[in-house]
Write an enzyme that holds these catalytic residues in place. Sequence first.
Site, PDB file in Angstrom:
ATOM      1  N   PRO A 159      -0.627   8.508  -0.755  1.00  0.00           N
ATOM      2  CA  PRO A 159       0.047   9.685  -0.193  1.00  0.00           C
ATOM      3  C   PRO A 159       0.508   9.534   1.254  1.00  0.00           C
ATOM      4  O   PRO A 159       1.096  10.462   1.808  1.00  0.00           O
ATOM      5  CB  PRO A 159      -1.024  10.770  -0.295  1.00  0.00           C
ATOM      6  N   GLY A 160       0.235   8.403   1.904  1.00  0.00           N
ATOM      7  CA  GLY A 160       0.759   8.172   3.242  1.00  0.00           C
ATOM      8  C   GLY A 160      -0.271   7.976   4.329  1.00  0.00           C
ATOM      9  O   GLY A 160       0.073   7.928   5.510  1.00  0.00           O
ATOM     10  N   ALA A 161      -1.548   7.823   3.959  1.00  0.00           N
ATOM     11  CA  ALA A 161      -2.607   7.684   4.964  1.00  0.00           C
ATOM     12  C   ALA A 161      -2.474   6.378   5.754  1.00  0.00           C
ATOM     13  O   ALA A 161      -2.631   6.359   6.980  1.00  0.00           O
ATOM     14  CB  ALA A 161      -3.979   7.759   4.301  1.00  0.00           C
ATOM     15  N   TRP A 162      -2.194   5.270   5.056  1.00  0.00           N
ATOM     16  CA  TRP A 162      -2.030   3.998   5.761  1.00  0.00           C
ATOM     17  C   TRP A 162      -0.794   4.047   6.660  1.00  0.00           C
ATOM     18  O   TRP A 162      -0.800   3.487   7.754  1.00  0.00           O
ATOM     19  CB  TRP A 162      -1.930   2.847   4.754  1.00  0.00           C
ATOM     20  N   ASP A 188       6.705   3.437  -2.708  1.00  0.00           N
ATOM     21  CA  ASP A 188       5.745   3.769  -3.765  1.00  0.00           C
ATOM     22  C   ASP A 188       6.500   4.292  -4.978  1.00  0.00           C
ATOM     23  O   ASP A 188       7.612   4.819  -4.859  1.00  0.00           O
ATOM     24  CB  ASP A 188       4.745   4.827  -3.290  1.00  0.00           C
ATOM     25  N   ASP A 230      -1.894  -1.481  -0.381  1.00  0.00           N
ATOM     26  CA  ASP A 230      -3.059  -0.829  -0.986  1.00  0.00           C
ATOM     27  C   ASP A 230      -2.737  -0.458  -2.431  1.00  0.00           C
ATOM     28  O   ASP A 230      -3.329   0.448  -3.000  1.00  0.00           O
ATOM     29  CB  ASP A 230      -3.435   0.409  -0.177  1.00  0.00           C
ATOM     30  N   LYS A 270      -4.683  -5.646  -1.165  1.00  0.00           N
ATOM     31  CA  LYS A 270      -5.835  -5.265  -1.983  1.00  0.00           C
ATOM     32  C   LYS A 270      -5.806  -6.010  -3.320  1.00  0.00           C
ATOM     33  O   LYS A 270      -4.734  -6.267  -3.877  1.00  0.00           O
ATOM     34  CB  LYS A 270      -5.846  -3.760  -2.237  1.00  0.00           C
TER      35      LYS A 270
END
Length: 316
Positions: A159-162, A188, A230, A270
């Site tokens: 959702p955009g955390a990184w 994404d 990720d 990852k």
Amino acid sequence: MGQRIPDLLQLPRLPTVSIEPEIVSRRVTLYTHRMETSKEKSILRGILFLYRQYFKTESMRFKCILLKKKICAAASGEIILQGNMISRIRHCLFHTTVERLKKTPAEQRWLSRQLSDPYVKSARQQNYRCRSAFKLLEIDDKHNILRPGISVIDCGAAPGAWSQVAVDRVNATGYDRDAPVGFVVGVDLLHILPLEGALFLPNSNLLEPAVQARIQESLPMGEAQVILSDMAPNASGIRQLDQQQMTELSFCVLELARRVLSPGGTLLCKFWDGTNSRLIQSQLIKVFREVKMLKPAASRKESSELYYIAKYYRKS
């Protein structure tokens, strides 16, 4: 009621439902103010609620089906809702809500884990979109891969955390006027809410060459100094299949690195621990001078996820 409710919504009858709940929601917003009584407004909300439940799960299609038909008939103007039907609608809404609140054992375990997770709480307090931000924060604190002025690609950004972390650390918004301004592009398959300082390519499949070309075109000078990934496939529960899909994603990120990563650049990727993890590592060693395996503290202990950090890219 004194009025046929609600003609203007134009809702179809069940079971041939084709209208999306978002459309119903917009129509409710538009027409609620035209309703003369609170009962009429309550009916509108009830219709909207039931339609949302209908779309959420297959099992809800068989709950109170007769009442739903009456509601839709009312919406088509065929019948007029009376006081006793209002009470039955309220009864239905209550039990429908209770039904939706019931959790399966797996959902209960997930909810319990979320409520007791300190990273979930910290993410909420610090306005990160999800707890995974702390994985990147920890890795960057130790390895210093993000710095002001560089260009970063965030693969599997939703959702955009990184991307939030990257935007802050590369100064993509220009908040620090004394530091160079960086650039962040995220991609994404899913939709991503806009983020100041980041360019997002939502609903885009990184496996497609056209998407990789769009990423390269968006980058300053067509190059990035850091690629973050990720990404992970939706787990099927079949270990070998999941491992194969994860390996394909990892190789896709490596192919993107060969295309856009500048000499000396860094790749953080990852993967899931398993039979193919060494295969990924062997490919990274061929093009990076330093490759390490990481398990951030923010990564759950029971999770098989690990990260490769590959530094000093050797562009051939």
